[in-house]
Write a protein that holds these residues in place. Structure first.
Motif, PDB file in Angstrom:
ATOM      1  N   ASP A  13      28.616 -10.951 -24.119  1.00 24.72           N
ATOM      2  CA  ASP A  13      27.620 -11.727 -25.134  1.00 24.72           C
ATOM      3  C   ASP A  13      27.315 -12.697 -24.288  1.00 24.72           C
ATOM      4  O   ASP A  13      28.390 -13.776 -23.453  1.00 24.72           O
ATOM      5  CB  ASP A  13      28.828 -11.921 -26.111  1.00 24.72           C
ATOM      6  N   ARG A  51      29.291  -4.776 -38.112  1.00 27.76           N
ATOM      7  CA  ARG A  51      29.402  -5.946 -38.533  1.00 27.76           C
ATOM      8  C   ARG A  51      29.692  -6.349 -39.673  1.00 27.76           C
ATOM      9  O   ARG A  51      29.831  -8.005 -39.423  1.00 27.76           O
ATOM     10  CB  ARG A  51      27.821  -6.027 -38.736  1.00 27.76           C
ATOM     11  N   TYR A  54      33.413  -8.221 -38.162  1.00 30.99           N
ATOM     12  CA  TYR A  54      33.116  -9.171 -38.220  1.00 30.99           C
ATOM     13  C   TYR A  54      33.610 -11.272 -38.436  1.00 30.99           C
ATOM     14  O   TYR A  54      34.448 -11.839 -38.605  1.00 30.99           O
ATOM     15  CB  TYR A  54      31.664  -9.755 -37.546  1.00 30.99           C
ATOM     16  N   ARG A  95      23.382  -2.250 -25.601  1.00 20.90           N
ATOM     17  CA  ARG A  95      25.015  -1.759 -25.723  1.00 20.90           C
ATOM     18  C   ARG A  95      25.319  -0.094 -25.898  1.00 20.90           C
ATOM     19  O   ARG A  95      24.222   0.490 -26.526  1.00 20.90           O
ATOM     20  CB  ARG A  95      26.283  -2.250 -26.169  1.00 20.90           C
ATOM     21  N   THR A 100      32.513   0.647 -25.356  1.00 23.71           N
ATOM     22  CA  THR A 100      33.420   0.230 -26.055  1.00 23.71           C
ATOM     23  C   THR A 100      34.536   0.306 -24.882  1.00 23.71           C
ATOM     24  O   THR A 100      35.290  -0.537 -25.927  1.00 23.71           O
ATOM     25  CB  THR A 100      33.350   1.655 -26.671  1.00 23.71           C
ATOM     26  N   TYR A 103      35.252  -3.925 -24.431  1.00 24.58           N
ATOM     27  CA  TYR A 103      35.361  -4.538 -25.556  1.00 24.58           C
ATOM     28  C   TYR A 103      37.173  -3.683 -26.063  1.00 24.58           C
ATOM     29  O   TYR A 103      37.733  -4.441 -26.798  1.00 24.58           O
ATOM     30  CB  TYR A 103      34.706  -4.691 -26.316  1.00 24.58           C
ATOM     31  N   GLN A 104      36.846  -1.856 -26.638  1.00 26.06           N
ATOM     32  CA  GLN A 104      37.806  -1.377 -27.109  1.00 26.06           C
ATOM     33  C   GLN A 104      39.211  -1.759 -25.811  1.00 26.06           C
ATOM     34  O   GLN A 104      40.848  -1.280 -26.799  1.00 26.06           O
ATOM     35  CB  GLN A 104      37.943  -0.340 -27.819  1.00 26.06           C
TER      36      GLN A 104
END
Ligand code: TYD
Length: 204
Positions: A13, A51, A54, A95, A100, A103-104
């Motif tokens: 980000d 979302r 979050y 993205r 994935t 981040y995961q």
């Protein structure tokens, strides 16, 4: 066979990749290409569920969250990406599955296993991997957007995410140093994209 092109924008980000995606879209449209701009998480039912996490995880586990990202991508592939590619569009996607993996992967899954789970998703023709030091990414999010950080955006997490992005190696990845000016970054983007345009139809 696909007549189109899939170009994905990846990175932590705050790299400015979304700005670069809009700039590239305008450039390509001016040149007469048909462009589809899209992103993940999508605005579909799974994307909206993602979302919502979050701000409140609602007891959703990391496994369930990974499944949501994959379900969102499956829907995206079937409704937007595959038909768009078959019709000869240039698809720009903010993205895709490398996010994935990173981040995961940063919350404990194996990046290689995550990539395997994405076997249903067409590999991109080009993945532009934008990199800035996580500290700068965070400064851009908080100062520039005036946003608060979501779950994925805390510096320690972003360091892990960045390390996984750094370790990824696929023939379609081009790394873009995103610490410079918007103009200099756009030049690097165009250098990476231009060779792919030679065989594409456009109305000019
Ligand atoms: P982002 O592009 O920042 O969207 P928005 O502008 O709506 O905040 O993506 C949202 C977050 O989702 C980002 O922090 C990265 C995360 N993400 C994953 O964790 N896994 C994924 O597979 C994708 C596509 C995104």
């Amino acid at each position: 066979m696909n007549k189109g092109l899939l170009i994905v924008f990846e990175g932590i980000d705050g790299t400015g990749k979304s700005t670069q995606m809009s700039l590239l879209a305008s450039y390509l449209k001016k040149k007469g290409f048909t462009v589809i701009e899209t992103r993940e998480p999508t605005n579909g039912k799974f994307g909206r569920q993602i979302r919502a996490l979050y701000t409140n995880r609602r007891g959703v586990s990391r496994e369930q969250e990974l499944e949501l990202f994959l379900a969102d991508r499956q829907e995206h592939v079937h409704t937007v990406l595959t038909p768009g590619l078959q019709d000869g569009n240039i698809i720009l996607c903010d993205r895709y599955f490398l996010s994935t993996a990173a981040y995961q992967g940063a919350v404990g899954f194996s990046p290689a296993e995550i990539i395997e789970k994405n076997i249903f998703a067409p590999p991109p023709d080009l993945a532009l991997l934008f990199y800035v030091p996580p500290k700068i990414g965070i400064e851009r999010i908080t100062a520039g957007r005036g946003d608060t950080l979501n779950d994925f955006e805390q510096e320690a997490s972003l360091q892990k995410v960045a390390a996984i992005f750094d370790s990824l190696e696929f023939p379609y990845i081009r790394r873009i140093d995103a610490t410079g000016s918007i103009e200099s970054i756009q030049k690097s983007v165009l250098l990476a994209v231009t060779p792919l345009l030679r065989h594409m139809n456009h109305n000019e």
